[in-house]
Write a protein that holds these residues in place. Structure first.
Motif: not given
Length: 454
Positions: A82-84, A65-66, A37-39, A89-92
């Motif tokens: 910014f979107g990428q 991604a998450i 939801l945050l993403g 960040g979600l992937i990490q």
């Protein structure tokens, strides 16, 4: 305490500091939902893309991604820098492990990590002791950053001369993080098909997601192999299974696709064919990149790919699936039964009943989740090919990201089904049972009954 009450009051304040009331599976599942939801909110911001994303596009991208899946309904190239960065960040966070980051964050905030949360962190890293657990968490994050940096530098050798310094470094950085975390996100619509014959790209990307898929404890044992002189049973199982699955998968891919003009048959040189076969045999282990068109694979090859996606990679890694150790334990149980043995054995070790029960539960939960996803998709997507829907369901459960080209064409209900499957597949199918089950106190032991099997 009921779940609704724990959600309203997730923290319990004690004299030595606050602790979390939520059970580990609840914390894990709700964590993935929260970051999804945050993403979604971040990707819906105007700076995230040139054209505003619809809420369902942003939600699907964030959830993919998450959960380090890589299935997409929009191309990553449609996102701004910014979107990428939001996607990375979600992937990490999703790749290294939400619980690992959560543990480190809680400790940095001065909060005590409860025993139940320590247990989940310990199990997610496949660690056998609570001692030095936080030190191991820091080492995991440091190791990930080192591998991603090395991957970036190696990929830059291939891509900086082609795209220039700035763009070349960026795509190298993006793909290195995506590869190590077994995410499968690419800045190009064709994934890595343009580099099917590029040895630097093939070797670097495949090594990143294979190492990421071994599990951090296995990697730590390999680093200290010369000092300790031996490997644990778990590490030996993971390494042997990884080797044989990759080898058999590569040989089967060469055999099945050699004359397919849309895949291996369209490549002129033998090295290119060997590289493509290697890459396509290891990428279903939840990596999600492809150097050949997945939709052009013959059905026998696609079916083999589905099996590899279902198996996944090592426990405590950046990958998903039922895990190679679960698959090996199931094979050992079958072998033991056929030989009339009392317990499954491997490398002069016997496996406990709890290990066998857990393997059966995980494998069965995975199959039920895939069946449920496929069942719903056959209702919501009446015009789609059944085989393509089955492939999509297994890919979502294994958080692989390979697709036969139908993801963006799914209805909203179909995309919602895939989102739920990705989250449950990443969190672990058995977590759903813990999430909804009411724990029963131990009662009387019942007399054993006989049930005929087979």
């Amino acid at each position: 305490m009921r779940l609704s009450q724990r959600l309203r009051r997730p923290l319990r304040h004690l004299p030595h500091g606050p602790i979390i009331r939520l059970s580990p599976p609840e914390f894990l599942l709700l964590g993935f939902v929260f970051f999804s939801l945050l993403g979604t909110l971040l990707l819906m911001l105007p700076p995230a893309s040139e054209e505003p994303l619809a809420w369902h596009q942003a939600l699907f991208t964030a959830a993919s991604a998450i959960t380090v899946t890589g299935l997409v309904v929009i191309q990553v190239s449609e996102l701004s820098l910014f979107g990428q960065l939001v996607v990375l960040g979600l992937i990490q966070i999703g790749g290294i492990g939400f619980m690992v980051f959560a543990a480190l964050t809680l400790l940095l905030l001065g909060m005590r990590l409860p025993l139940r949360q320590k247990q989940l962190v310990k199990e997610s890293l496949n660690y056998t002791s609570y001692q030095h657990l936080i030190h191991l968490v820091r080492l995991v994050i440091a190791f990930a950053l080192i591998m991603e940096t090395l991957g970036t530098l190696l990929l830059a050798v291939a891509w900086v001369p082609r795209f220039g310094l700035q763009e070349g470094l960026w795509v190298s950085f993006f793909h290195a993080i995506s590869a190590f975390n077994n995410a499968g996100f690419s800045t190009w619509s064709g994934s890595l098909t343009a580099d099917v014959a590029n040895p630097i790209v093939n070797v670097t990307v495949s090594l990143l997601f294979v190492i990421g898929g071994l599990g951090f404890i296995v990697v730590a044992e390999l680093v200290e192999w010369r000092r300790i002189g031996s490997l644990s049973l778990h590490a030996r199982l993971v390494l042997h299974a990884t080797f044989w699955l990759a080898l058999v998968g590569m040989l089967m891919f060469l055999l099945l696709e050699w004359h397919n003009p849309a895949t291996l048959g369209g490549l002129e040189s033998l090295p290119a064919r060997l590289q493509a076969a290697w890459f396509q045999s290891v990428t279903p282990r939840t990596a999600g990149f492809n150097t050949l068109d997945t939709g052009s694979l013959d059905e026998p090859t696609a079916l083999m790919t589905m099996l590899l996606m279902f198996i996944g990679a090592g426990s405590g890694s950046t990958a998903s699936g039922i895990k190679v150790t679960t698959f090996v334990v199931m094979l050992l149980v079958a072998r033991s039964f056929l030989r009339g043995g009392a317990q499954p054995t491997v490398f002069r070790h016997s496996l406990s009943d709890m290990t066998v029960f857990k393997a059966v539960a995980v494998a069965l939960s995975g199959m039920l989740l895939i069946f449920t996803c496929l069942f719903v998709l056959t209702i919501t997507e009446p015009g789609k090919v059944f085989f393509d829907l089955a492939f999509e369901s297994v890919s979502a459960f294994g958080t692989v990201g390979l697709s036969r080209g139908i993801t963006a064409d799914l209805s909203l209900a179909g995309q919602a089904t895939i989102i739920v499957t990705m989250i449950l597949g990443r969190a672990g199918p058995i977590s759903l049972g813990y999430f909804i089950a009411t724990r029963q106190p131990k009662g009387l032991k019942y007399a054993q009954g006989i049930v005929h099997i087979g």
